[in-house]
Design a protein around this motif. Structure first.
Motif, PDB file in Angstrom:
ATOM      1  N   ASP A  26     103.406 -18.473  80.671  1.00 48.06           N
ATOM      2  CA  ASP A  26     104.344 -18.857  81.596  1.00 48.06           C
ATOM      3  C   ASP A  26     103.896 -18.069  82.870  1.00 48.06           C
ATOM      4  O   ASP A  26     103.794 -18.814  83.969  1.00 48.06           O
ATOM      5  CB  ASP A  26     105.881 -18.912  81.196  1.00 48.06           C
ATOM      6  N   GLN A  27     103.644 -17.118  82.866  1.00 49.82           N
ATOM      7  CA  GLN A  27     103.251 -16.432  84.024  1.00 49.82           C
ATOM      8  C   GLN A  27     101.678 -16.817  84.415  1.00 49.82           C
ATOM      9  O   GLN A  27     101.458 -17.156  85.666  1.00 49.82           O
ATOM     10  CB  GLN A  27     102.910 -14.742  83.743  1.00 49.82           C
ATOM     11  N   LEU A  28     100.805 -17.173  83.626  1.00 53.33           N
ATOM     12  CA  LEU A  28      99.461 -17.954  83.917  1.00 53.33           C
ATOM     13  C   LEU A  28      99.523 -19.444  84.477  1.00 53.33           C
ATOM     14  O   LEU A  28      99.156 -19.792  85.351  1.00 53.33           O
ATOM     15  CB  LEU A  28      98.574 -17.943  82.561  1.00 53.33           C
ATOM     16  N   LYS A  29     100.879 -20.029  83.957  1.00 57.99           N
ATOM     17  CA  LYS A  29     101.290 -21.385  84.406  1.00 57.99           C
ATOM     18  C   LYS A  29     101.503 -21.334  86.127  1.00 57.99           C
ATOM     19  O   LYS A  29     101.008 -21.988  86.723  1.00 57.99           O
ATOM     20  CB  LYS A  29     102.348 -21.861  83.741  1.00 57.99           C
ATOM     21  N   ASP A  46      91.499 -22.602  85.029  1.00 57.05           N
ATOM     22  CA  ASP A  46      91.347 -21.421  84.124  1.00 57.05           C
ATOM     23  C   ASP A  46      92.641 -20.773  83.672  1.00 57.05           C
ATOM     24  O   ASP A  46      92.891 -20.408  82.487  1.00 57.05           O
ATOM     25  CB  ASP A  46      90.252 -20.129  84.951  1.00 57.05           C
ATOM     26  N   CYS A  47      93.541 -20.987  84.680  1.00 61.02           N
ATOM     27  CA  CYS A  47      94.774 -20.198  84.413  1.00 61.02           C
ATOM     28  C   CYS A  47      95.537 -21.154  83.393  1.00 61.02           C
ATOM     29  O   CYS A  47      96.192 -20.428  82.281  1.00 61.02           O
ATOM     30  CB  CYS A  47      95.680 -20.097  85.533  1.00 61.02           C
ATOM     31  N   TYR A  48      95.521 -22.579  83.551  1.00 57.13           N
ATOM     32  CA  TYR A  48      96.385 -23.351  82.376  1.00 57.13           C
ATOM     33  C   TYR A  48      95.543 -23.493  81.128  1.00 57.13           C
ATOM     34  O   TYR A  48      95.989 -23.432  80.176  1.00 57.13           O
ATOM     35  CB  TYR A  48      96.152 -24.565  83.046  1.00 57.13           C
ATOM     36  N   THR A  49      93.973 -23.089  81.402  1.00 61.48           N
ATOM     37  CA  THR A  49      93.508 -23.193  80.044  1.00 61.48           C
ATOM     38  C   THR A  49      93.955 -21.691  79.078  1.00 61.48           C
ATOM     39  O   THR A  49      94.110 -21.759  77.835  1.00 61.48           O
ATOM     40  CB  THR A  49      92.032 -23.097  80.143  1.00 61.48           C
TER      41      THR A  49
END
Length: 244
Positions: A26-29, A46-49
């Motif tokens: 969730d933080q990466l999202k 990259d973050c969503y992946t």
């Protein structure tokens, strides 16, 4: 239609993610969403992946990555991500809407219309889906009309097409076409006042263009059909929106 390029083997294995992985995902999202706002689309992908790797059963991550892929003109990947999101959550209206955008971008207007209709079924008051549906429907009508390819095909390919060059040379020998082109040039050089007996306003210019397109259609309907097929078969090469 929503599973044409999405197969069972493409599905990430279902698993129960650890709570700490879900939190990190969730933080990466959120990081990805910030990158989207900054128009740093590759970093967003990259973050969503990475979020997907941690929590592969969250439809939002695929849908957000689809938005980023579309911004990078990676429409085929965007469509696949939307299909993955829909496979996880068949009632996810935003995934249908974003797939409609990607399909429109690759001239798959009929499928785009279906996507937007499904999005509106799930979210009937969404103005963005309504306007995008109208655009896709108009594009579909244009594609179906005899001269609908007028502004849609690749001009560079057209002018290098020997059949078109031959046809254009033949058309230019036609006195009516010569008069038409002369009127268009007079209007362009001298403005409306120069169009005495010829083109005198913008509507006349548009009408002249339509006449020219009709001349092409009559002279070589096979070429028009080739151009139409070219548009429909173009390889995979958005709107501003909030991200989940």
């Amino acid at each position: 239609m929503f599973t044409n390029s999405f197969h069972k083997n493409d599905m990430l294995p279902l698993s129960d993610s650890l709570p700490e992985d879900v939190e990190k995902a969730d933080q990466l999202k959120d990081e990805g969403n910030n990158h989207m706002k900054e128009e740093n689309y590759r970093a967003a992908v990259d973050c969503y992946t990475r979020a997907i790797e941690l929590d592969p059963n969250n439809a939002v991550y695929y849908c957000n990555r689809a938005a980023a892929q579309s911004k990078l003109n990676n429409y085929s990947e965007a469509i696949k991500d939307c299909e993955r999101a829909i496979a996880i959550d068949p009632k996810y209206s935003k995934a249908y809407g974003r797939m409609g955008l990607a399909l429109t971008s690759v001239n798959k207007y009929e499928e785009a219309v279906t996507s937007y209709q499904k999005a509106l079924d799930l979210d009937p008051e969404n103005d963005s889906y309504k306007s995008n549906l109208k655009i896709a429907e108009q594009k579909l009508r244009d594609m179906s009309s005899p001269t609908g390819t007028g502004l849609s095909f690749d001009m560079a390919s057209l002018i290098n097409n020997p059949a078109f060059i031959s046809m254009a040379a033949s058309l230019m020998q036609n006195p009516q076409v010569q008069q038409l082109m002369s009127g268009m040039m007079s209007n362009a050089i001298g403005g409306p006042a120069a169009g005495v007996g010829g083109l005198s306003d913008l509507s006349s210019l548009i009408h002249a263009g339509q006449q020219f397109a009709q001349q092409i259609q009559q002279q070589n309907p096979e070429l028009i059909e080739q151009l139409r097929n070219h548009v429909r078969s173009r390889s995979f090469s958005g709107s501003t929106e909030e991200h989940s």
